[in-house]
Design a protein around this motif. Sequence first.
Motif, PDB file in Angstrom:
ATOM      1  N   LEU A  14     -12.304  -7.172  -3.672  1.00 29.42           N
ATOM      2  CA  LEU A  14     -12.908  -6.067  -2.916  1.00 29.42           C
ATOM      3  C   LEU A  14     -12.213  -4.749  -3.235  1.00 29.42           C
ATOM      4  CD1 LEU A  14     -13.555  -7.768   0.529  1.00 29.42           C
ATOM      5  CD2 LEU A  14     -15.241  -7.053  -1.159  1.00 29.42           C
ATOM      6  N   THR A  15     -10.904  -4.773  -3.395  1.00 24.60           N
ATOM      7  CA  THR A  15     -10.159  -3.567  -3.757  1.00 24.60           C
ATOM      8  C   THR A  15     -10.604  -3.051  -5.112  1.00 24.60           C
ATOM      9  OG1 THR A  15      -8.265  -4.239  -2.427  1.00 24.60           O
ATOM     10  CG2 THR A  15      -7.850  -2.620  -4.154  1.00 24.60           C
ATOM     11  N   GLN A  16     -10.804  -3.956  -6.060  1.00 23.86           N
ATOM     12  CA  GLN A  16     -11.254  -3.549  -7.384  1.00 23.86           C
ATOM     13  C   GLN A  16     -12.657  -2.930  -7.328  1.00 23.86           C
ATOM     14  OE1 GLN A  16     -10.835  -6.989  -9.892  1.00 23.86           O
ATOM     15  NE2 GLN A  16      -8.600  -6.838  -9.946  1.00 23.86           N
ATOM     16  N   ILE A  17     -13.515  -3.492  -6.510  1.00 22.27           N
ATOM     17  CA  ILE A  17     -14.869  -2.938  -6.353  1.00 22.27           C
ATOM     18  C   ILE A  17     -14.786  -1.517  -5.798  1.00 22.27           C
ATOM     19  CG2 ILE A  17     -17.019  -3.089  -5.024  1.00 22.27           C
ATOM     20  CD1 ILE A  17     -16.746  -6.159  -5.237  1.00 22.27           C
ATOM     21  N   ILE A  18     -14.055  -1.352  -4.720  1.00 14.02           N
ATOM     22  CA  ILE A  18     -13.954  -0.040  -4.070  1.00 14.02           C
ATOM     23  C   ILE A  18     -13.286   0.982  -4.983  1.00 14.02           C
ATOM     24  CG2 ILE A  18     -12.850   1.197  -2.156  1.00 14.02           C
ATOM     25  CD1 ILE A  18     -13.498  -1.345  -0.448  1.00 14.02           C
ATOM     26  N   ASP A  19     -12.262   0.541  -5.708  1.00 12.94           N
ATOM     27  CA  ASP A  19     -11.562   1.458  -6.615  1.00 12.94           C
ATOM     28  C   ASP A  19     -12.409   1.870  -7.809  1.00 12.94           C
ATOM     29  OD1 ASP A  19      -9.379   1.507  -4.979  1.00 12.94           O
ATOM     30  OD2 ASP A  19      -8.112   0.257  -6.259  1.00 12.94           O
ATOM     31  N   SER A  20     -13.414   1.071  -8.170  1.00 11.92           N
ATOM     32  CA  SER A  20     -14.253   1.409  -9.326  1.00 11.92           C
ATOM     33  C   SER A  20     -15.473   2.240  -8.940  1.00 11.92           C
ATOM     34  CB  SER A  20     -14.706   0.134 -10.036  1.00 11.92           C
ATOM     35  OG  SER A  20     -15.624  -0.571  -9.229  1.00 11.92           O
TER      36      SER A  20
END
Length: 181
Positions: A14-20
Amino acid sequence: MPSKIHDIWDRRFLTQIIDSMAEGVFTLDGDGRVTSWNPAMESISGYASRDAIGKTCDILQFNRCFNKACPTNQKECGVFKHGATKAKECMLRHKDGHDVAVIKNARVVRDENGSVIGVVETVTDLTELKRARLEAEEAARRLGEMYRLGNIIGSVGVAALAANGIPTGDMGAAAEGVAIG
């Protein structure tokens, strides 16, 4: 099979999704303090996550929430009062001091008992859209001026033709190089 789907939605993923995301995304805790701040939010606001986390969202000085300035405390915040805001265009104040046109959207986050535990906000930067809109308006203005100038020149040209005895109904003759005067 359903457990595999849920396994993919872990915190890291989820962090990777939000950061991208191109959208600025930040979260607030129940006290209205920033708990996360994605890279797009850094770019839009000028504030690094380390500068924003732990602060309230009033660092952004949004010019209107619920048609008024953002309140100074979380208890007066319309997002906490109403549970969400509709996406609306407003301005946020960049760390450098200039205003940035954005679309802001927010929603409270509730726990399994329905208690508010925080807020998630998204911010869409409208800078490029505003710039393109201004360029299109300027191009339309220039085109209008050229059209008006063409009408003036056209009127003067037709008058000159008529003054020199050339029938104005036959503009083809003038276009073929018939000498005037």
